[in-house]
Design a protein around this motif. Structure first.
Motif, PDB file in Angstrom:
ATOM      1  N   ASN A  21       0.821  -1.215   0.000  1.00 19.28           N
ATOM      2  CA  ASN A  21       0.000   0.000   0.000  1.00 19.28           C
ATOM      3  C   ASN A  21       0.853   1.263   0.000  1.00 19.28           C
ATOM      4  O   ASN A  21       0.517   2.243  -0.660  1.00 19.28           O
ATOM      5  CB  ASN A  21      -0.960  -0.013   1.189  1.00 19.28           C
ATOM      6  CG  ASN A  21      -2.037  -1.074   1.023  1.00 19.28           C
ATOM      7  OD1 ASN A  21      -2.319  -1.525  -0.086  1.00 19.28           O
ATOM      8  ND2 ASN A  21      -2.614  -1.505   2.129  1.00 19.28           N
ATOM      9  N   GLU A  22       1.975   1.235   0.723  1.00 21.56           N
ATOM     10  CA  GLU A  22       2.877   2.386   0.754  1.00 21.56           C
ATOM     11  C   GLU A  22       3.435   2.688  -0.642  1.00 21.56           C
ATOM     12  O   GLU A  22       3.490   3.844  -1.074  1.00 21.56           O
ATOM     13  CB  GLU A  22       4.024   2.105   1.723  1.00 21.56           C
ATOM     14  CG  GLU A  22       5.075   3.186   1.767  1.00 21.56           C
ATOM     15  CD  GLU A  22       6.264   2.821   2.644  1.00 21.56           C
ATOM     16  OE1 GLU A  22       7.357   3.362   2.392  1.00 21.56           O
ATOM     17  OE2 GLU A  22       6.110   1.989   3.565  1.00 21.56           O
ATOM     18  N   TYR A  23       3.842   1.649  -1.355  1.00 19.62           N
ATOM     19  CA  TYR A  23       4.457   1.850  -2.673  1.00 19.62           C
ATOM     20  C   TYR A  23       3.433   2.078  -3.782  1.00 19.62           C
ATOM     21  O   TYR A  23       3.808   2.464  -4.892  1.00 19.62           O
ATOM     22  CB  TYR A  23       5.427   0.711  -3.003  1.00 19.62           C
ATOM     23  CG  TYR A  23       6.727   0.893  -2.268  1.00 19.62           C
ATOM     24  CD1 TYR A  23       7.723   1.719  -2.774  1.00 19.62           C
ATOM     25  CD2 TYR A  23       6.944   0.297  -1.026  1.00 19.62           C
ATOM     26  CE1 TYR A  23       8.905   1.930  -2.088  1.00 19.62           C
ATOM     27  CE2 TYR A  23       8.130   0.501  -0.329  1.00 19.62           C
ATOM     28  CZ  TYR A  23       9.103   1.327  -0.867  1.00 19.62           C
ATOM     29  OH  TYR A  23      10.271   1.541  -0.183  1.00 19.62           O
ATOM     30  N   LEU A  24       2.144   1.881  -3.490  1.00 18.03           N
ATOM     31  CA  LEU A  24       1.108   2.213  -4.478  1.00 18.03           C
ATOM     32  C   LEU A  24       1.172   3.685  -4.853  1.00 18.03           C
ATOM     33  O   LEU A  24       0.867   4.066  -5.978  1.00 18.03           O
ATOM     34  CB  LEU A  24      -0.295   1.900  -3.935  1.00 18.03           C
ATOM     35  CG  LEU A  24      -0.759   0.461  -4.009  1.00 18.03           C
ATOM     36  CD1 LEU A  24      -2.089   0.300  -3.270  1.00 18.03           C
ATOM     37  CD2 LEU A  24      -0.896  -0.004  -5.442  1.00 18.03           C
ATOM     38  N   ARG A  25       1.568   4.520  -3.909  1.00 18.03           N
ATOM     39  CA  ARG A  25       1.655   5.956  -4.148  1.00 18.03           C
ATOM     40  C   ARG A  25       2.906   6.340  -4.929  1.00 18.03           C
ATOM     41  O   ARG A  25       3.028   7.451  -5.397  1.00 18.03           O
ATOM     42  CB  ARG A  25       1.641   6.702  -2.811  1.00 18.03           C
ATOM     43  CG  ARG A  25       0.301   6.621  -2.129  1.00 18.03           C
ATOM     44  CD  ARG A  25       0.283   7.391  -0.805  1.00 18.03           C
ATOM     45  NE  ARG A  25      -0.228   6.441   0.188  1.00 18.03           N
ATOM     46  CZ  ARG A  25       0.465   5.957   1.198  1.00 18.03           C
ATOM     47  NH1 ARG A  25       1.694   6.340   1.409  1.00 18.03           N
ATOM     48  NH2 ARG A  25      -0.072   5.094   2.033  1.00 18.03           N
ATOM     49  N   LYS A  26       3.862   5.383  -5.049  1.00 19.46           N
ATOM     50  CA  LYS A  26       5.157   5.703  -5.647  1.00 19.46           C
ATOM     51  C   LYS A  26       5.398   5.058  -7.002  1.00 19.46           C
ATOM     52  O   LYS A  26       6.254   5.530  -7.750  1.00 19.46           O
ATOM     53  CB  LYS A  26       6.273   5.270  -4.684  1.00 19.46           C
ATOM     54  CG  LYS A  26       6.192   5.953  -3.334  1.00 19.46           C
ATOM     55  CD  LYS A  26       7.221   5.430  -2.388  1.00 19.46           C
ATOM     56  CE  LYS A  26       7.073   6.097  -1.024  1.00 19.46           C
ATOM     57  NZ  LYS A  26       8.065   5.630  -0.076  1.00 19.46           N
ATOM     58  N   VAL A 114       5.463  -6.705  -2.287  1.00 20.19           N
ATOM     59  CA  VAL A 114       6.295  -5.757  -3.026  1.00 20.19           C
ATOM     60  C   VAL A 114       7.341  -6.527  -3.822  1.00 20.19           C
ATOM     61  O   VAL A 114       7.634  -7.686  -3.534  1.00 20.19           O
ATOM     62  CB  VAL A 114       6.998  -4.738  -2.095  1.00 20.19           C
ATOM     63  CG1 VAL A 114       6.017  -3.727  -1.548  1.00 20.19           C
ATOM     64  CG2 VAL A 114       7.754  -5.428  -0.982  1.00 20.19           C
ATOM     65  N   ALA A 115       7.892  -5.858  -4.812  1.00 20.89           N
ATOM     66  CA  ALA A 115       8.999  -6.396  -5.606  1.00 20.89           C
ATOM     67  C   ALA A 115      10.068  -5.312  -5.678  1.00 20.89           C
ATOM     68  O   ALA A 115       9.764  -4.120  -5.632  1.00 20.89           O
ATOM     69  CB  ALA A 115       8.525  -6.772  -7.001  1.00 20.89           C
TER      70      ALA A 115
END
Length: 155
Positions: A21-26, A114-115
């Motif tokens: 969810n954190e990296y969805l914004r990035k 994540v990847a």
């Protein structure tokens, strides 16, 4: 003796879901499909599921360029190989340390994880002279939390 399936605990899965969810914004989301290991019968649930997915989805298989790290769900018939849904990842634009939210699919589960793009060898590719990079898709295990932290955003 009974076969026991050891599931990652809720904390570990929640940790990877939160990272997702954190990296969805990035970054954009990568869709990865676990491939059955070579010892599976063609009629096993993992083999039948992957056969269907490979006909329903446009999957890209890039040997040595993407892995489920350190391995997939061996108990349910998967290993570290996967295929990526076309258009969700560009192998030509790989940058070490870059992180992507990832959905990892298998016949029995869908995992938000994540990847990360990881340098797989200190030696450059003998043909291109470029760094040898691969996309590591982290299967939720306690050890992988530290592995992910070590690989992400390498300076």
């Amino acid at each position: 003796m009974t076969n026991l399936s050891i599931e990652p605990n809720g904390f570990v899965r929640d940790t990877f879901r939160c990272l997702h969810n954190e990296y969805l914004r990035k970054n954009h989301t990568v869709h990865a499909y676990a491939e059955p290991n070579g010892s599976q019968k063609k009629t096993s649930p993992s083999s039948l599921w992957f056969f269907c997915m490979s006909h329903m989805k446009n999957l890209v298989d890039m040997p040595f360029k993407d892995y489920i790290h350190p391995e997939g769900d061996l108990y349910n018939g998967y290993w570290d190989h996967c295929s990526i849904e076309k258009g969700t990842f560009d192998y030509d634009l790989m940058e070490e340390g870059k992180v992507f939210p990832t959905v990892l699919y298998a016949h029995h589960e869908t995992i938000l994880t994540v990847a990360c793009i990881v340098k797989t060898s200190e030696s450059p590719d003998i043909v291109t002279g470029e760094d040898q990079l691969a996309l590591y898709i982290y299967y939720p295990t306690e050890d992988n939390i530290e592995e992910f932290k070590k690989h992400k955003e390498v300076e």
